[in-house]
Structure formats: C-alpha cells, structure tokens
Design a protein around this motif. Structure first.
Motif, PDB file in Angstrom:
ATOM      1  N   TRP A  25       0.898  -1.088  -0.048  1.00 25.80           N
ATOM      2  CA  TRP A  25       0.009   0.012  -0.157  1.00 25.80           C
ATOM      3  C   TRP A  25       0.925   1.241  -0.100  1.00 25.80           C
ATOM      4  O   TRP A  25       2.028   1.319   0.649  1.00 25.80           O
ATOM      5  CB  TRP A  25      -0.914   0.040   1.077  1.00 25.80           C
ATOM      6  N   PRO A  26       0.364   2.128  -0.466  1.00 29.65           N
ATOM      7  CA  PRO A  26       1.020   3.435  -0.595  1.00 29.65           C
ATOM      8  C   PRO A  26       1.034   4.232   0.519  1.00 29.65           C
ATOM      9  O   PRO A  26       0.483   4.006   1.694  1.00 29.65           O
ATOM     10  CB  PRO A  26       0.383   4.424  -1.459  1.00 29.65           C
ATOM     11  N   GLY A  27       2.133   5.180   0.938  1.00 34.79           N
ATOM     12  CA  GLY A  27       2.364   5.882   2.114  1.00 34.79           C
ATOM     13  C   GLY A  27       3.908   6.045   2.232  1.00 34.79           C
ATOM     14  O   GLY A  27       4.705   5.432   1.893  1.00 34.79           O
ATOM     15  N   SER A  28       4.089   7.421   2.985  1.00 31.94           N
ATOM     16  CA  SER A  28       5.378   7.811   3.222  1.00 31.94           C
ATOM     17  C   SER A  28       5.938   7.381   4.391  1.00 31.94           C
ATOM     18  O   SER A  28       7.387   7.338   4.374  1.00 31.94           O
ATOM     19  CB  SER A  28       5.322   9.498   3.315  1.00 31.94           C
ATOM     20  N   ASN A  29       5.181   6.385   4.897  1.00 32.45           N
ATOM     21  CA  ASN A  29       5.849   5.703   6.102  1.00 32.45           C
ATOM     22  C   ASN A  29       5.156   4.525   6.610  1.00 32.45           C
ATOM     23  O   ASN A  29       4.058   4.235   6.208  1.00 32.45           O
ATOM     24  CB  ASN A  29       6.129   6.724   7.535  1.00 32.45           C
ATOM     25  N   ARG A  33       1.077   3.601   5.571  1.00 30.27           N
ATOM     26  CA  ARG A  33       0.805   2.139   4.795  1.00 30.27           C
ATOM     27  C   ARG A  33       0.071   1.328   5.635  1.00 30.27           C
ATOM     28  O   ARG A  33      -0.839   0.759   5.166  1.00 30.27           O
ATOM     29  CB  ARG A  33       2.159   1.527   4.563  1.00 30.27           C
ATOM     30  N   SER A  34       0.252   0.971   7.045  1.00 27.38           N
ATOM     31  CA  SER A  34      -0.269   0.335   7.792  1.00 27.38           C
ATOM     32  C   SER A  34      -1.972   0.809   8.038  1.00 27.38           C
ATOM     33  O   SER A  34      -2.920  -0.110   7.933  1.00 27.38           O
ATOM     34  CB  SER A  34       0.231  -0.093   9.292  1.00 27.38           C
ATOM     35  N   HIS A  35      -2.139   1.821   8.056  1.00 27.70           N
ATOM     36  CA  HIS A  35      -3.449   2.464   8.189  1.00 27.70           C
ATOM     37  C   HIS A  35      -4.365   2.013   6.890  1.00 27.70           C
ATOM     38  O   HIS A  35      -5.473   1.866   7.023  1.00 27.70           O
ATOM     39  CB  HIS A  35      -3.345   3.869   8.357  1.00 27.70           C
ATOM     40  N   CYS A  36      -3.713   2.480   5.852  1.00 26.62           N
ATOM     41  CA  CYS A  36      -4.217   2.164   4.643  1.00 26.62           C
ATOM     42  C   CYS A  36      -4.299   0.872   4.093  1.00 26.62           C
ATOM     43  O   CYS A  36      -5.627   0.412   3.965  1.00 26.62           O
ATOM     44  CB  CYS A  36      -3.460   2.664   3.613  1.00 26.62           C
ATOM     45  N   GLY A  37      -3.620  -0.112   4.509  1.00 22.89           N
ATOM     46  CA  GLY A  37      -3.654  -1.620   4.316  1.00 22.89           C
ATOM     47  C   GLY A  37      -4.520  -2.238   5.277  1.00 22.89           C
ATOM     48  O   GLY A  37      -5.416  -3.009   4.816  1.00 22.89           O
ATOM     49  N   ASP A  38      -4.321  -1.958   6.677  1.00 28.85           N
ATOM     50  CA  ASP A  38      -5.334  -2.668   7.345  1.00 28.85           C
ATOM     51  C   ASP A  38      -6.996  -2.165   7.209  1.00 28.85           C
ATOM     52  O   ASP A  38      -7.737  -2.956   7.218  1.00 28.85           O
ATOM     53  CB  ASP A  38      -4.977  -1.943   8.747  1.00 28.85           C
TER      54      ASP A  38
END
Length: 285
Positions: A25-29, A33-38
């Motif tokens: 998942w995308p994200g700068s940190n 990424r974990s927030h988006c993926g979860d």
C-alpha cells in the motif's frame, strides 16, 4: 515482484495472512501504509462475509438470547465450584462480559475493531461456519467457538450442540481462567497465584473439555449414581476430537470428578502444574 494491493487482499482473504509491513500500500511511512492496508483488508473481509451470507437466515432463537443471563446460567456452577465465595461475583461479572455471540448485528463491528487481522479472519470464518455458509478458504477451521485472552466468541451453531455432553459456552469460558490475571478483575495476586487459575500449559484443552463434560454430567444427573451412569454412556460414545487430549486421562479425570464432593476442584487439581497440584494434595490430606 512486490505484491499489488489486489494480490495482498486476495492472499489475506484466502489464508488470513498479510505482510506485517503493508508494503503493497502507498504511504510515506509505516504508519501511513499500515493504516491504509489495514482498512483495505478489513473492508474486503466484511464484504466477503456479507456476500456469503446475503441469503442466509440467522436463527431467531439465537438472535433473541439474553447474552448475560444465558452465560450466567451456563457458567455459574463452574465458578461456584472453582472459586471461594468472596471471589465468585467478580469472576461471574468477567465471564458475563466475555462471552460474545457472533450475529448479523455484531459481526461487522467485531471485524472492524478486533485488534489483530488474523483474529478478524478467524472470526469471519467462525461466523460463516455457524451459519453453514462457505468459508473463506477450504483450509479454514470449521470452529464453533474461539477464545482469545478474556473474550469468548461463539457462533450460532454453538447453541445447537449435537452431543449430550457438549457445552461450548463452558468450554470456551474455561479457557479464560488461564488467560486472565487476578489483578485484572481486582483480585489479590501473589507470587504463586498470578492467573485466575493455574492450569498446566499442556493440559489446557483437557481442562476445558473436562469442565464441558462435567457441566453436562452434573446438569443431567441428579445423583452421584446418575452421574456415574451418564459417564459410562459418555465413555461408550465419542471422545474429544482433539489430539492434545489423552482420552484415557480425560475419562479418568471425569471418573474422579463424579465421585468427588466437588468435582470441579478435582478437575482443577488434575490439570494444575505439578507444584500447584502437589500443594493442593497436601492441603487436602
């Protein structure tokens, strides 16, 4: 090649496994990424459950159960047999809050808010199995109940046990005793009494199955002789379907329990760590 979000989602739905770093998942940190993926995995899980139960009716008799009263009725004899009178109210209060029935009204919030994604996947399959719906994977266990820390999750099927000596509420509640520390519910803790009950690690399933069966023996039999006859019937039937339970030891524990004044204490003694069991025998001598 790194996974795409679609591939990562498919892997999770198929197996319950996911990349702990959420690199698909995308994200700068990591947090981004974990927030988006979860969120994506939970959303896909909820959608998959809904699609499998769209035309499945949930049993009205189960949906209308008073969870607290039902749980108290099931576990109160076990609590009275295992704990002193001064501790019983606190233990009962814990168990009443701990038993959670998976229903159409509760499942989405549970899948959304359960801390661990692996647990969410297990709960989804537990819910599906309870309704006779297709599981998320052929390899998913067809569970009727699941215990994790101080929570017992029960499916609709757990209220329709096929065997006379089955009680999934008592079984799952028995696991809470070795998962919850005494101080968690306000009971004094000592160097040798950290958990609600000290259960030998290798005998935790034996303890739960023995409590389950003894609960039924005690409920169905109105005398020591009646309970012994019921145990003989149970011996002729099927044993716990769990390779962690030695059938001969299990029956021997129940035989001692039905002959004892307090069978619950006898089950506890037989399933305690060696040092605890030895101390209990010395006190009883």
């Amino acid at each position: 090649m790194p996974e795409t979000p679609e591939q990562a989602t498919e892997r999770y739905l198929r197996s319950g496994e996911h990349d702990a770093h959420f690199r698909a998942w995308p994200g700068s940190n990591f947090l981004a990424r974990s927030h988006c993926g979860d969120a994506a995995l939970r959303s896909a899980l909820i959608s998959a459950v809904h699609s499998r139960t769209l035309h499945v009716a949930f049993p009205e008799t189960v949906a209308n159960i008073d969870d607290v009263a039902f749980t108290r009725g099931k576990v109160a004899p076990m609590v009275r047999g295992l704990f002193p009178a001064c501790e019983q109210a606190l233990v009962l209060s814990l168990l009443e809050r701990s038993v959670i029935l998976l229903t159409p009204a509760t499942i989405e919030a549970l899948l959304q808010n359960t801390q661990c994604l692996a647990t969410a996947w297990n709960l989804a399959n537990l819910y599906l199995a309870g309704l006779g719906a297709d599981l998320l994977a052929e390899s998913a266990p067809g569970l009727l109940g699941l215990s994790e820390e101080t929570s017992c999750y029960l499916s609709a099927a757990s209220f329709d046990a096929a065997g006379r000596f089955e009680d999934f509420v008592v079984h799952e509640a028995a696991h809470i005793f070795h998962n919850c520390k005494r101080e968690t519910i306000g009971l004094p803790e000592t160097r040798t009494r950290e958990w609600l009950l000290e259960i030998d690690y290798g005998k935790r399933e034996t303890f739960a199955y023995a409590c389950e069966a003894y609960s039924r023996l005690h409920s169905l039999g109105d005398s020591p002789r009646g309970r012994q006859e019921l145990l003989a019937e149970h011996e002729r039937g099927s044993m716990p379907p769990d390779e962690r339970v030695d059938a001969l030891e299990y029956v021997d524990i129940l035989r001692e329990a039905v002959a004892a004044r307090n069978g619950w204490k006898r089950i506890l003694q037989r399933c305690s760590p060696p040092r605890v069991a030895r101390r209990a025998r010395m006190k009883a001598a």
